[in-house]
Design a protein around this motif. Structure first.
Motif, short mmCIF file in Angstrom:
data_model
loop_
_atom_site.label_atom_id
_atom_site.label_comp_id
_atom_site.label_asym_id
_atom_site.label_seq_id
_atom_site.Cartn_x
_atom_site.Cartn_y
_atom_site.Cartn_z
N MET A 20 47.09 50.31 31.46
CA MET A 20 46.75 48.88 30.95
C MET A 20 45.85 47.92 32.32
SD MET A 20 49.75 46.10 29.87
CE MET A 20 50.37 47.57 29.26
N ARG A 21 44.73 47.66 31.87
CA ARG A 21 43.58 47.11 32.70
C ARG A 21 44.24 45.66 32.85
NH1 ARG A 21 37.21 46.98 31.51
NH2 ARG A 21 36.73 45.64 33.29
N ASN A 22 43.91 45.21 34.00
CA ASN A 22 43.92 43.69 34.69
C ASN A 22 42.53 43.30 34.56
OD1 ASN A 22 46.61 43.66 35.09
ND2 ASN A 22 46.59 44.54 37.00
N TYR A 23 42.25 42.19 34.12
CA TYR A 23 41.02 41.71 33.85
C TYR A 23 40.82 40.46 34.81
CZ TYR A 23 40.17 44.59 29.90
OH TYR A 23 39.94 45.60 29.03
N GLY A 24 39.77 40.18 35.51
CA GLY A 24 39.69 39.13 36.36
C GLY A 24 38.85 38.03 35.89
N ASN A 25 38.95 36.80 36.36
CA ASN A 25 38.41 35.55 35.88
C ASN A 25 36.64 35.96 36.02
OD1 ASN A 25 39.80 33.72 35.16
ND2 ASN A 25 40.80 33.31 37.20
N GLY A 26 36.01 35.45 34.80
CA GLY A 26 34.74 35.59 34.73
C GLY A 26 33.99 37.00 34.14
N VAL A 27 35.06 37.90 33.66
CA VAL A 27 34.79 39.02 33.25
C VAL A 27 34.11 38.69 31.72
CG1 VAL A 27 36.92 39.24 31.87
CG2 VAL A 27 35.58 41.46 32.23
N PRO A 28 33.02 39.39 31.22
CA PRO A 28 32.58 38.97 30.09
C PRO A 28 33.62 39.36 28.83
CG PRO A 28 30.90 40.38 31.41
CD PRO A 28 32.06 40.32 32.01
N ALA A 29 33.58 38.24 28.09
CA ALA A 29 34.77 38.37 26.84
C ALA A 29 34.57 39.68 26.23
CB ALA A 29 34.62 36.95 26.08
N SER A 30 33.43 39.93 25.85
CA SER A 30 33.06 41.20 25.05
C SER A 30 33.56 42.47 25.47
CB SER A 30 31.71 41.06 24.40
OG SER A 30 30.78 41.24 25.76
#
Length: 78
Positions: A1-11
């Motif tokens: 399961m990947r953790n995403y950070g702020n500012g990552v492209p929504a797509s």
């Protein structure tokens, strides 16, 4: 399961099912949210669906919603 950070492209958020409020206006100006697999919540601007997403923990979203329901942000004028 990947953790995403702020500012990552929504797509680039894999498997995100974006939801828009029914109260959004006719031209689609709205904030959209998607629950992520790890329980975090991503938010994006519906006018820029490939733009950056902000990612919040469940606790952060719950605190914000509780504050909004309690009138803590009523001083912000639109």
């Amino acid at each position: 399961m990947r953790n995403y950070g702020n500012g990552v492209p929504a797509s680039s958020i894999e498997g995100a099912a974006w939801h828009k409020a029914r109260a959004s206006d006719a031209v689609g100006n709205c904030v959209e949210v998607a629950k992520l697999g790890n329980g975090d919540v991503a938010m994006r601007n519906s006018r820029h669906p490939d733009g950056p997403a902000l990612v919040f923990t469940r606790a952060e979203v719950e605190a914000f919603l509780q504050g909004a329901r309690g009138g803590e942000f009523d001083s912000v004028t639109i």
